[in-house]
Design a protein around this motif. Structure first.
Motif, PDB file in Angstrom:
ATOM      1  N   GLY A 353      14.862  -6.984   9.626  1.00 26.45           N
ATOM      2  CA  GLY A 353      15.458  -8.203   9.336  1.00 26.45           C
ATOM      3  C   GLY A 353      14.751  -8.729   8.115  1.00 26.45           C
ATOM      4  O   GLY A 353      13.603  -8.286   7.675  1.00 26.45           O
ATOM      5  N   LYS A 354      15.113  -9.753   7.444  1.00 26.45           N
ATOM      6  CA  LYS A 354      14.632 -10.462   6.263  1.00 26.45           C
ATOM      7  C   LYS A 354      13.190 -10.745   6.544  1.00 26.45           C
ATOM      8  O   LYS A 354      12.714 -11.449   7.367  1.00 26.45           O
ATOM      9  N   GLY A 355      12.363 -10.461   5.519  1.00 32.82           N
ATOM     10  CA  GLY A 355      10.889 -10.806   5.337  1.00 32.82           C
ATOM     11  C   GLY A 355      10.099 -10.019   6.021  1.00 32.82           C
ATOM     12  O   GLY A 355       8.631 -10.108   5.987  1.00 32.82           O
ATOM     13  N   ALA A 356      10.422  -8.983   6.832  1.00 34.73           N
ATOM     14  CA  ALA A 356       9.652  -8.247   7.551  1.00 34.73           C
ATOM     15  C   ALA A 356       9.103  -6.724   6.789  1.00 34.73           C
ATOM     16  O   ALA A 356      10.163  -6.230   6.599  1.00 34.73           O
ATOM     17  N   ARG A 357       8.020  -6.397   6.483  1.00 39.37           N
ATOM     18  CA  ARG A 357       7.446  -5.340   6.045  1.00 39.37           C
ATOM     19  C   ARG A 357       6.026  -4.870   6.745  1.00 39.37           C
ATOM     20  O   ARG A 357       5.226  -5.265   6.069  1.00 39.37           O
ATOM     21  N   GLY A 358       6.257  -4.553   8.029  1.00 37.17           N
ATOM     22  CA  GLY A 358       5.122  -4.342   8.726  1.00 37.17           C
ATOM     23  C   GLY A 358       4.075  -5.661   8.714  1.00 37.17           C
ATOM     24  O   GLY A 358       4.878  -6.704   9.008  1.00 37.17           O
ATOM     25  N   ALA A 359       2.917  -5.534   8.895  1.00 36.36           N
ATOM     26  CA  ALA A 359       1.867  -6.801   8.786  1.00 36.36           C
ATOM     27  C   ALA A 359       1.463  -7.042   7.432  1.00 36.36           C
ATOM     28  O   ALA A 359       0.334  -7.787   7.464  1.00 36.36           O
ATOM     29  N   ALA A 360       2.054  -6.760   6.405  1.00 36.30           N
ATOM     30  CA  ALA A 360       1.760  -7.271   5.030  1.00 36.30           C
ATOM     31  C   ALA A 360       1.778  -8.801   4.871  1.00 36.30           C
ATOM     32  O   ALA A 360       2.693  -9.196   5.249  1.00 36.30           O
ATOM     33  N   PRO A 361       0.489  -9.516   4.620  1.00 36.23           N
ATOM     34  CA  PRO A 361       0.488 -10.885   4.438  1.00 36.23           C
ATOM     35  C   PRO A 361       1.355 -11.213   3.330  1.00 36.23           C
ATOM     36  O   PRO A 361       1.674 -12.474   2.978  1.00 36.23           O
ATOM     37  N   LEU A 382       4.755 -15.257   0.929  1.00 35.05           N
ATOM     38  CA  LEU A 382       3.599 -15.165   1.538  1.00 35.05           C
ATOM     39  C   LEU A 382       3.501 -15.617   2.940  1.00 35.05           C
ATOM     40  O   LEU A 382       4.026 -16.598   3.198  1.00 35.05           O
ATOM     41  N   ALA A 383       3.045 -14.829   3.866  1.00 35.16           N
ATOM     42  CA  ALA A 383       2.936 -14.984   5.192  1.00 35.16           C
ATOM     43  C   ALA A 383       1.905 -16.128   5.489  1.00 35.16           C
ATOM     44  O   ALA A 383       1.992 -16.856   6.441  1.00 35.16           O
ATOM     45  N   GLN A 384       0.825 -16.154   4.633  1.00 36.16           N
ATOM     46  CA  GLN A 384      -0.133 -17.086   4.714  1.00 36.16           C
ATOM     47  C   GLN A 384      -0.663 -17.588   3.404  1.00 36.16           C
ATOM     48  O   GLN A 384      -0.429 -16.875   2.347  1.00 36.16           O
ATOM     49  N   ALA A 385      -1.311 -18.860   3.518  1.00 36.92           N
ATOM     50  CA  ALA A 385      -1.759 -19.290   2.126  1.00 36.92           C
ATOM     51  C   ALA A 385      -3.005 -18.301   1.637  1.00 36.92           C
ATOM     52  O   ALA A 385      -3.795 -17.725   2.454  1.00 36.92           O
ATOM     53  N   GLY A 386      -3.263 -18.277   0.401  1.00 38.38           N
ATOM     54  CA  GLY A 386      -4.275 -17.556   0.085  1.00 38.38           C
ATOM     55  C   GLY A 386      -4.339 -17.191  -1.510  1.00 38.38           C
ATOM     56  O   GLY A 386      -3.363 -17.535  -2.158  1.00 38.38           O
ATOM     57  N   HIS A 387      -5.459 -16.603  -1.942  1.00 40.79           N
ATOM     58  CA  HIS A 387      -5.390 -16.194  -3.430  1.00 40.79           C
ATOM     59  C   HIS A 387      -4.560 -14.885  -3.563  1.00 40.79           C
ATOM     60  O   HIS A 387      -4.851 -13.989  -3.090  1.00 40.79           O
ATOM     61  N   VAL A 388      -3.817 -15.098  -4.345  1.00 41.61           N
ATOM     62  CA  VAL A 388      -2.677 -13.937  -4.570  1.00 41.61           C
ATOM     63  C   VAL A 388      -2.684 -13.366  -5.918  1.00 41.61           C
ATOM     64  O   VAL A 388      -2.856 -14.156  -6.939  1.00 41.61           O
ATOM     65  N   SER A 389      -2.585 -12.134  -6.023  1.00 40.84           N
ATOM     66  CA  SER A 389      -2.677 -11.404  -7.467  1.00 40.84           C
ATOM     67  C   SER A 389      -1.167 -10.688  -7.563  1.00 40.84           C
ATOM     68  O   SER A 389      -1.088  -9.862  -6.788  1.00 40.84           O
ATOM     69  N   GLU A 437      -0.899  -8.527  -4.190  1.00 38.99           N
ATOM     70  CA  GLU A 437      -1.906  -8.048  -3.387  1.00 38.99           C
ATOM     71  C   GLU A 437      -2.743  -9.513  -2.685  1.00 38.99           C
ATOM     72  O   GLU A 437      -2.885 -10.692  -3.399  1.00 38.99           O
ATOM     73  N   LEU A 438      -2.742  -9.460  -1.312  1.00 36.36           N
ATOM     74  CA  LEU A 438      -3.134 -10.946  -0.695  1.00 36.36           C
ATOM     75  C   LEU A 438      -4.055 -10.258   0.473  1.00 36.36           C
ATOM     76  O   LEU A 438      -3.610  -9.583   1.073  1.00 36.36           O
ATOM     77  N   GLY A 439      -5.519 -10.757   0.513  1.00 36.84           N
ATOM     78  CA  GLY A 439      -6.298 -10.471   1.662  1.00 36.84           C
ATOM     79  C   GLY A 439      -6.614  -8.798   1.692  1.00 36.84           C
ATOM     80  O   GLY A 439      -6.763  -8.272   2.845  1.00 36.84           O
ATOM     81  N   GLY A 440      -6.803  -8.084   0.595  1.00 39.57           N
ATOM     82  CA  GLY A 440      -6.785  -6.936   0.534  1.00 39.57           C
ATOM     83  C   GLY A 440      -5.771  -5.736   0.808  1.00 39.57           C
ATOM     84  O   GLY A 440      -6.009  -4.605   0.775  1.00 39.57           O
ATOM     85  N   ARG A 441      -4.565  -6.195   1.150  1.00 39.91           N
ATOM     86  CA  ARG A 441      -3.313  -5.490   1.282  1.00 39.91           C
ATOM     87  C   ARG A 441      -2.405  -5.732   0.191  1.00 39.91           C
ATOM     88  O   ARG A 441      -2.099  -6.816  -0.589  1.00 39.91           O
ATOM     89  N   VAL A 442      -1.900  -4.586  -0.462  1.00 37.87           N
ATOM     90  CA  VAL A 442      -1.084  -4.386  -1.326  1.00 37.87           C
ATOM     91  C   VAL A 442       0.492  -4.026  -1.149  1.00 37.87           C
ATOM     92  O   VAL A 442       0.773  -3.106  -0.134  1.00 37.87           O
ATOM     93  N   SER A 443       1.455  -4.778  -1.549  1.00 34.50           N
ATOM     94  CA  SER A 443       2.968  -4.287  -1.181  1.00 34.50           C
ATOM     95  C   SER A 443       3.473  -4.079  -2.747  1.00 34.50           C
ATOM     96  O   SER A 443       3.173  -5.233  -3.914  1.00 34.50           O
ATOM     97  N   SER A 444       4.350  -3.391  -2.988  1.00 32.64           N
ATOM     98  CA  SER A 444       5.080  -3.044  -4.401  1.00 32.64           C
ATOM     99  C   SER A 444       6.446  -2.903  -4.282  1.00 32.64           C
ATOM    100  O   SER A 444       7.010  -2.405  -3.075  1.00 32.64           O
ATOM    101  N   ARG A 445       7.104  -3.230  -5.186  1.00 26.54           N
ATOM    102  CA  ARG A 445       8.477  -2.953  -5.413  1.00 26.54           C
ATOM    103  C   ARG A 445       8.713  -2.465  -6.873  1.00 26.54           C
ATOM    104  O   ARG A 445       8.015  -2.863  -7.731  1.00 26.54           O
ATOM    105  N   ARG A 446       9.621  -1.132  -6.874  1.00 26.74           N
ATOM    106  CA  ARG A 446       9.892  -0.752  -7.936  1.00 26.74           C
ATOM    107  C   ARG A 446      10.798  -1.537  -8.769  1.00 26.74           C
ATOM    108  O   ARG A 446      11.851  -1.876  -8.430  1.00 26.74           O
TER     109      ARG A 446
END
Length: 451
Positions: A353-361, A382-389, A437-446
């Protein structure tokens, strides 16, 4: 045969005008496929390079029969090299008809051609004499006009057979053109594709070697995978290498193994229910570029070694076995069953369902339009506030431009990329990745830029 109702068990007999040969006692039966688009628990049994007619093939068969406890598979696939060495009628008799009589009596066998299935060049071709395969979408999909490649539906699963052996593998050839149209037409939740030559392998064949198997592995990687991933494929099954190799959730890797970059790793964890947990896709419905699992399952008749070190693979084994898939609703479970009956690998894909891709923040949730000619809107969450790139990288992993580098609040957000690099120049047409990238976790989309 026509006039059958979906999801119904039928008994039958085999005979001639003189009399019945078998089945007059009601012992033969089959169940028709469920209505197209309906969800029901479905088991698939996958055999690759099983055609040795040997004790090894019998051990793999018997291990599955013991595991299944007498339950026939709902869908049965063979990934090519179904009858060694040349695919003659006598070899098919020994490797298929004499090997699996009970399964053949109750379950449709859906094959693809391997290099050993087409060596025989006698009167006709025994592969096509033995199998009657859909050319006019008799079992779902759209007409292919060729028995070499076809598609069919089983409930809410769309299965696509491609021919990596003898059909035109060019991106603009008949098979790939049909593939794109077939994917665009299907509305099924799950898409599984299968053929013989693996796009990724370091088993008895090396997918990095352009001369191995006449370039067929390279051609399928470069030409079929972009179409399949744009069409939302979930799982790709191949044989040819006599090994079992299974990838993490991957998208956009169309080059040599050395060209793999982090942006292509949708989820690089093991995907095991008893390990890091299943792979998650953010949409319950099928969607483009959410990642696919690639499995080489070519050890149903023999093993042949290899370096077994392709970097996309979570597991690489030189072990006899077959692959068992169970699909129930929005979950697919895969298990590699060895010849002793032990489960040597497992993985699961969940469309949660919408918004879930494992535990990526943080995830890249959308890119519209994609492909894009100029500007495109990149949605992220973003699942949580933070410094995002949030950066744009090309297919080699080179950073093209940084779009966001700051602290953002939790929740959905969006930014527009104008299709230019950090110096203000328009980027060339090609494949790129929006990587967050947030909190050391990276997620990408082509994403694709066209000009």
């Amino acid at each position: 045969m026509s006039g059958l109702s979906p999801g119904t068990r039928y008994t039958y007999a085999v005979g001639t005008s003189v009399g019945e040969l078998r089945g007059d006692d009601g012992s033969l039966s089959f169940v028709t496929a469920p209505p197209p688009g309906t969800s029901r628990p479905t088991r698939l049994w996958i055999l690759g390079d099983s055609g040795t007619a040997s004790r090894e093939a019998r051990a793999v068969r018997d291990a599955y029969y013991a595991y299944a406890g007498g339950r026939p598979p709902d869908v049965w696939l063979m990934l090519g090299d179904n009858a060694y060495d040349s695919g003659t009628d006598a070899q098919y008799q020994a490797a298929v008809f004499d090997m699996y009589p009970s399964t053949l009596a109750s379950t449709v066998l859906w094959p693809t051609r391997g290099n050993h299935d087409v060596v025989f060049d006698g009167a006709g071709n025994d592969y096509y004499d033995i199998f009657s395969l859909p050319t006019h979408a008799e079992a779902g999909g759209i007409p292919s006009g060729a028995e070499a490649y076809y598609s069919f539906d089983y409930g809410d699963i769309h299965l696509i057979c491609l021919d990596s052996e003898g059909s035109d593998r060019r991106a603009d050839g008949a098979m790939m053109t049909w593939l794109a149209s077939d994917l665009a037409a299907t509305t099924r939740t799950w898409v599984i594709a299968f053929w013989h030559h693996p796009p990724y392998s370091k088993g008895s064949h090396d997918s990095d070697d352009p001369g191995d198997s006449g370039g067929r592995m390279r051609d399928m990687r470069e030409h079929a995978l972009p179409i399949l991933e744009a069409g939302g494929v979930d799982l790709v099954l191949t044989g040819h290498s006599h090994s079992y190799e299974r990838s993490f959730l991957l998208d956009g890797h169309y080059g040599l193994s050395s060209s793999l970059i982090n942006a292509m790793k949708v989820d690089a964890r093991d995907g095991r229910p008893g390990g890091a947990g299943p792979y998650h896709k953010p949409e319950e419905a099928r969607a483009a570029h959410e990642g696919a699992v690639y499995a080489v399952a070519g050890t149903s008749g023999q093993t042949s070694g290899g370096s077994l070190d392709h970097p996309i693979m979570i597991t690489s084994l030189n072990v006899l076995g077959s692959l068992v898939l169970d699909v129930k609703g929005h979950r697919l479970d895969g298990r590699f069953l060895d010849a002793s009956g032990a489960i040597r690998d497992s993985f699961a894909i969940v469309k949660s369902g919408k918004g879930a891709r494992g535990a990526a923040p943080a995830v890249v949730s959308s890119i519209r339009p994609n492909p894009a000619v100029g500007s495109t809107a990149i949605g992220f969450e973003l699942a949580q506030a933070g410094h995002v790139s949030l950066t744009i990288v090309d297919a080699s992993g080179r950073r093209i431009r940084t779009l966001v580098r700051e602290t953002r609040a939790a929740g959905p957000d969006e930014i527009v990329w104008d299709g230019r690099d950090g110096s203000g120049r328009r980027v060339r047409a090609g494949v790129y990745f929006a990587s967050i990238e947030l909190g050391g976790r990276v997620s990408s989309r082509r994403l694709i830029i066209t000009r």
